[in-house]
Design a protein around this motif. Sequence first.
Motif, PDB file in Angstrom:
ATOM      1  N   LEU A   5       0.841  -1.185   0.000  1.00  0.00           N
ATOM      2  CA  LEU A   5       0.000   0.000   0.000  1.00  0.00           C
ATOM      3  C   LEU A   5       0.877   1.237   0.000  1.00  0.00           C
ATOM      4  O   LEU A   5       1.967   1.243   0.571  1.00  0.00           O
ATOM      5  N   ALA A   6       0.386   2.278  -0.614  1.00  0.00           N
ATOM      6  CA  ALA A   6       1.107   3.547  -0.633  1.00  0.00           C
ATOM      7  C   ALA A   6       0.107   4.672  -0.397  1.00  0.00           C
ATOM      8  O   ALA A   6      -1.092   4.513  -0.626  1.00  0.00           O
ATOM      9  N   ALA A   7       0.612   5.788   0.062  1.00  0.00           N
ATOM     10  CA  ALA A   7      -0.254   6.945   0.300  1.00  0.00           C
ATOM     11  C   ALA A   7      -0.910   7.384  -1.004  1.00  0.00           C
ATOM     12  O   ALA A   7      -0.305   7.318  -2.072  1.00  0.00           O
ATOM     13  N   ALA A   8      -2.136   7.821  -0.906  1.00  0.00           N
ATOM     14  CA  ALA A   8      -2.876   8.288  -2.081  1.00  0.00           C
ATOM     15  C   ALA A   8      -2.316   9.620  -2.572  1.00  0.00           C
ATOM     16  O   ALA A   8      -1.793  10.412  -1.797  1.00  0.00           O
ATOM     17  N   ARG A   9      -2.436   9.825  -3.854  1.00  0.00           N
ATOM     18  CA  ARG A   9      -2.066  11.109  -4.438  1.00  0.00           C
ATOM     19  C   ARG A   9      -3.261  12.049  -4.317  1.00  0.00           C
ATOM     20  O   ARG A   9      -4.396  11.607  -4.239  1.00  0.00           O
ATOM     21  N   PRO A  10      -3.015  13.353  -4.358  1.00  0.00           N
ATOM     22  CA  PRO A  10      -4.145  14.293  -4.341  1.00  0.00           C
ATOM     23  C   PRO A  10      -5.053  14.063  -5.548  1.00  0.00           C
ATOM     24  O   PRO A  10      -4.595  13.646  -6.613  1.00  0.00           O
ATOM     25  N   LEU A  11      -6.321  14.336  -5.384  1.00  0.00           N
ATOM     26  CA  LEU A  11      -7.262  14.196  -6.489  1.00  0.00           C
ATOM     27  C   LEU A  11      -6.955  15.225  -7.562  1.00  0.00           C
ATOM     28  O   LEU A  11      -6.503  16.333  -7.272  1.00  0.00           O
ATOM     29  N   ALA A  12      -7.219  14.868  -8.809  1.00  0.00           N
ATOM     30  CA  ALA A  12      -6.845  15.702  -9.949  1.00  0.00           C
ATOM     31  C   ALA A  12      -7.895  16.765 -10.251  1.00  0.00           C
ATOM     32  O   ALA A  12      -9.082  16.473 -10.309  1.00  0.00           O
ATOM     33  N   SER A  13      -7.435  17.977 -10.439  1.00  0.00           N
ATOM     34  CA  SER A  13      -8.291  19.047 -10.949  1.00  0.00           C
ATOM     35  C   SER A  13      -7.441  19.906 -11.885  1.00  0.00           C
ATOM     36  O   SER A  13      -6.224  20.002 -11.724  1.00  0.00           O
ATOM     37  N   PHE A  14      -8.119  20.490 -12.880  1.00  0.00           N
ATOM     38  CA  PHE A  14      -7.416  21.203 -13.943  1.00  0.00           C
ATOM     39  C   PHE A  14      -8.121  22.504 -14.271  1.00  0.00           C
ATOM     40  O   PHE A  14      -9.354  22.538 -14.345  1.00  0.00           O
ATOM     41  N   ASN A  15      -7.342  23.550 -14.509  1.00  0.00           N
ATOM     42  CA  ASN A  15      -7.904  24.807 -14.988  1.00  0.00           C
ATOM     43  C   ASN A  15      -8.115  24.703 -16.492  1.00  0.00           C
ATOM     44  O   ASN A  15      -7.212  24.279 -17.217  1.00  0.00           O
ATOM     45  N   THR A  16      -9.313  25.041 -16.947  1.00  0.00           N
ATOM     46  CA  THR A  16      -9.652  25.008 -18.372  1.00  0.00           C
ATOM     47  C   THR A  16     -10.401  26.282 -18.728  1.00  0.00           C
ATOM     48  O   THR A  16     -10.727  27.082 -17.848  1.00  0.00           O
ATOM     49  N   GLY A  22     -12.760  19.035 -11.796  1.00  0.00           N
ATOM     50  CA  GLY A  22     -12.264  17.992 -10.912  1.00  0.00           C
ATOM     51  C   GLY A  22     -12.619  16.621 -11.471  1.00  0.00           C
ATOM     52  O   GLY A  22     -13.745  16.407 -11.911  1.00  0.00           O
ATOM     53  N   LEU A  23     -11.643  15.691 -11.471  1.00  0.00           N
ATOM     54  CA  LEU A  23     -11.841  14.362 -12.054  1.00  0.00           C
ATOM     55  C   LEU A  23     -11.839  13.265 -10.998  1.00  0.00           C
ATOM     56  O   LEU A  23     -11.009  13.263 -10.092  1.00  0.00           O
ATOM     57  N   LEU A  24     -12.773  12.337 -11.159  1.00  0.00           N
ATOM     58  CA  LEU A  24     -12.830  11.121 -10.352  1.00  0.00           C
ATOM     59  C   LEU A  24     -13.051   9.948 -11.291  1.00  0.00           C
ATOM     60  O   LEU A  24     -13.440  10.139 -12.450  1.00  0.00           O
ATOM     61  N   ILE A  25     -12.826   8.740 -10.798  1.00  0.00           N
ATOM     62  CA  ILE A  25     -13.070   7.564 -11.619  1.00  0.00           C
ATOM     63  C   ILE A  25     -13.972   6.574 -10.896  1.00  0.00           C
ATOM     64  O   ILE A  25     -13.958   6.455  -9.684  1.00  0.00           O
ATOM     65  N   ASP A  28     -15.474   5.863  -7.187  1.00  0.00           N
ATOM     66  CA  ASP A  28     -15.292   7.043  -6.331  1.00  0.00           C
ATOM     67  C   ASP A  28     -16.607   7.772  -6.083  1.00  0.00           C
ATOM     68  O   ASP A  28     -16.765   8.422  -5.053  1.00  0.00           O
ATOM     69  N   LYS A  29     -17.547   7.651  -7.016  1.00  0.00           N
ATOM     70  CA  LYS A  29     -18.826   8.355  -6.857  1.00  0.00           C
ATOM     71  C   LYS A  29     -19.657   7.806  -5.703  1.00  0.00           C
ATOM     72  O   LYS A  29     -20.607   8.425  -5.264  1.00  0.00           O
ATOM     73  N   SER A  30     -19.279   6.628  -5.188  1.00  0.00           N
ATOM     74  CA  SER A  30     -20.053   5.993  -4.123  1.00  0.00           C
ATOM     75  C   SER A  30     -19.881   6.660  -2.764  1.00  0.00           C
ATOM     76  O   SER A  30     -20.683   6.440  -1.872  1.00  0.00           O
ATOM     77  N   TRP A  31     -18.830   7.438  -2.607  1.00  0.00           N
ATOM     78  CA  TRP A  31     -18.560   8.097  -1.327  1.00  0.00           C
ATOM     79  C   TRP A  31     -18.452   9.595  -1.543  1.00  0.00           C
ATOM     80  O   TRP A  31     -17.931  10.063  -2.542  1.00  0.00           O
ATOM     81  N   PRO A  32     -18.896  10.386  -0.588  1.00  0.00           N
ATOM     82  CA  PRO A  32     -18.945  11.840  -0.770  1.00  0.00           C
ATOM     83  C   PRO A  32     -17.598  12.561  -0.691  1.00  0.00           C
ATOM     84  O   PRO A  32     -17.456  13.656  -1.224  1.00  0.00           O
ATOM     85  N   GLU A  33     -16.601  11.954  -0.063  1.00  0.00           N
ATOM     86  CA  GLU A  33     -15.368  12.683   0.233  1.00  0.00           C
ATOM     87  C   GLU A  33     -14.619  13.163  -1.006  1.00  0.00           C
ATOM     88  O   GLU A  33     -14.060  14.268  -0.998  1.00  0.00           O
ATOM     89  N   GLY A  34     -14.555  12.377  -2.060  1.00  0.00           N
ATOM     90  CA  GLY A  34     -13.812  12.770  -3.254  1.00  0.00           C
ATOM     91  C   GLY A  34     -14.369  14.028  -3.896  1.00  0.00           C
ATOM     92  O   GLY A  34     -13.638  14.990  -4.173  1.00  0.00           O
ATOM     93  N   CYS A  35     -15.668  14.029  -4.151  1.00  0.00           N
ATOM     94  CA  CYS A  35     -16.298  15.217  -4.747  1.00  0.00           C
ATOM     95  C   CYS A  35     -16.182  16.416  -3.815  1.00  0.00           C
ATOM     96  O   CYS A  35     -15.983  17.547  -4.266  1.00  0.00           O
ATOM     97  N   ARG A  36     -16.271  16.163  -2.507  1.00  0.00           N
ATOM     98  CA  ARG A  36     -16.180  17.257  -1.543  1.00  0.00           C
ATOM     99  C   ARG A  36     -14.775  17.865  -1.551  1.00  0.00           C
ATOM    100  O   ARG A  36     -14.610  19.083  -1.542  1.00  0.00           O
ATOM    101  N   GLU A  37     -13.758  17.017  -1.567  1.00  0.00           N
ATOM    102  CA  GLU A  37     -12.382  17.512  -1.601  1.00  0.00           C
ATOM    103  C   GLU A  37     -12.126  18.344  -2.851  1.00  0.00           C
ATOM    104  O   GLU A  37     -11.514  19.410  -2.788  1.00  0.00           O
ATOM    105  N   LEU A  38     -12.605  17.872  -3.993  1.00  0.00           N
ATOM    106  CA  LEU A  38     -12.431  18.627  -5.236  1.00  0.00           C
ATOM    107  C   LEU A  38     -13.163  19.966  -5.177  1.00  0.00           C
ATOM    108  O   LEU A  38     -12.647  20.984  -5.624  1.00  0.00           O
ATOM    109  N   THR A  39     -14.373  19.951  -4.632  1.00  0.00           N
ATOM    110  CA  THR A  39     -15.152  21.185  -4.509  1.00  0.00           C
ATOM    111  C   THR A  39     -14.433  22.183  -3.610  1.00  0.00           C
ATOM    112  O   THR A  39     -14.312  23.366  -3.945  1.00  0.00           O
ATOM    113  N   LEU A  40     -13.942  21.720  -2.474  1.00  0.00           N
ATOM    114  CA  LEU A  40     -13.248  22.613  -1.546  1.00  0.00           C
ATOM    115  C   LEU A  40     -11.933  23.134  -2.116  1.00  0.00           C
ATOM    116  O   LEU A  40     -11.455  24.201  -1.719  1.00  0.00           O
ATOM    117  N   SER A  41     -11.349  22.403  -3.075  1.00  0.00           N
ATOM    118  CA  SER A  41     -10.112  22.873  -3.708  1.00  0.00           C
ATOM    119  C   SER A  41     -10.401  23.769  -4.916  1.00  0.00           C
ATOM    120  O   SER A  41      -9.482  24.164  -5.621  1.00  0.00           O
TER     121      SER A  41
END
Length: 113
Positions: A5-16, A22-25, A28-41
């Motif tokens: 196991l290794a530490a997770a990388r930060p979730l990906a987001s891009f300026n366009t 913000g991108l998820l795969i 990931d949609k099953s849990w709220p934390e990923g979308c929340r982290e991207l939104t807060l960033s």
Amino acid sequence: MRIYLAAARPLASFNTALGKIGLLICYDKSWPEGCRELTLSGAELLVIGSAWAANAGQGERENNSVVSRYNLYDRVRALENSRWLISSNFFGEHGGSNLLGSARLSIRSAASL
């Protein structure tokens, strides 16, 4: 000793030109934390690509429990983060699984387009 196991990388987001995306795969949609982290960033649009399967024995397409959860998660993640959410899912058969083949734009309210 091997480390599997290794530490997770930060979730990906891009300026366009459309704003910050913000991108998820997949699951990931099953849990709220990923979308929340991207939104807060600062993500203004959430995008999720996936390969969910509607396997036999879980109901017909419109009443399939997997399809119901897949559709629900899109609407809930958009609503709880007040963000637009685009999702797409592979279509066809792969490895004995029947992939959903869905694409949708969920808006910041309880509706989907």
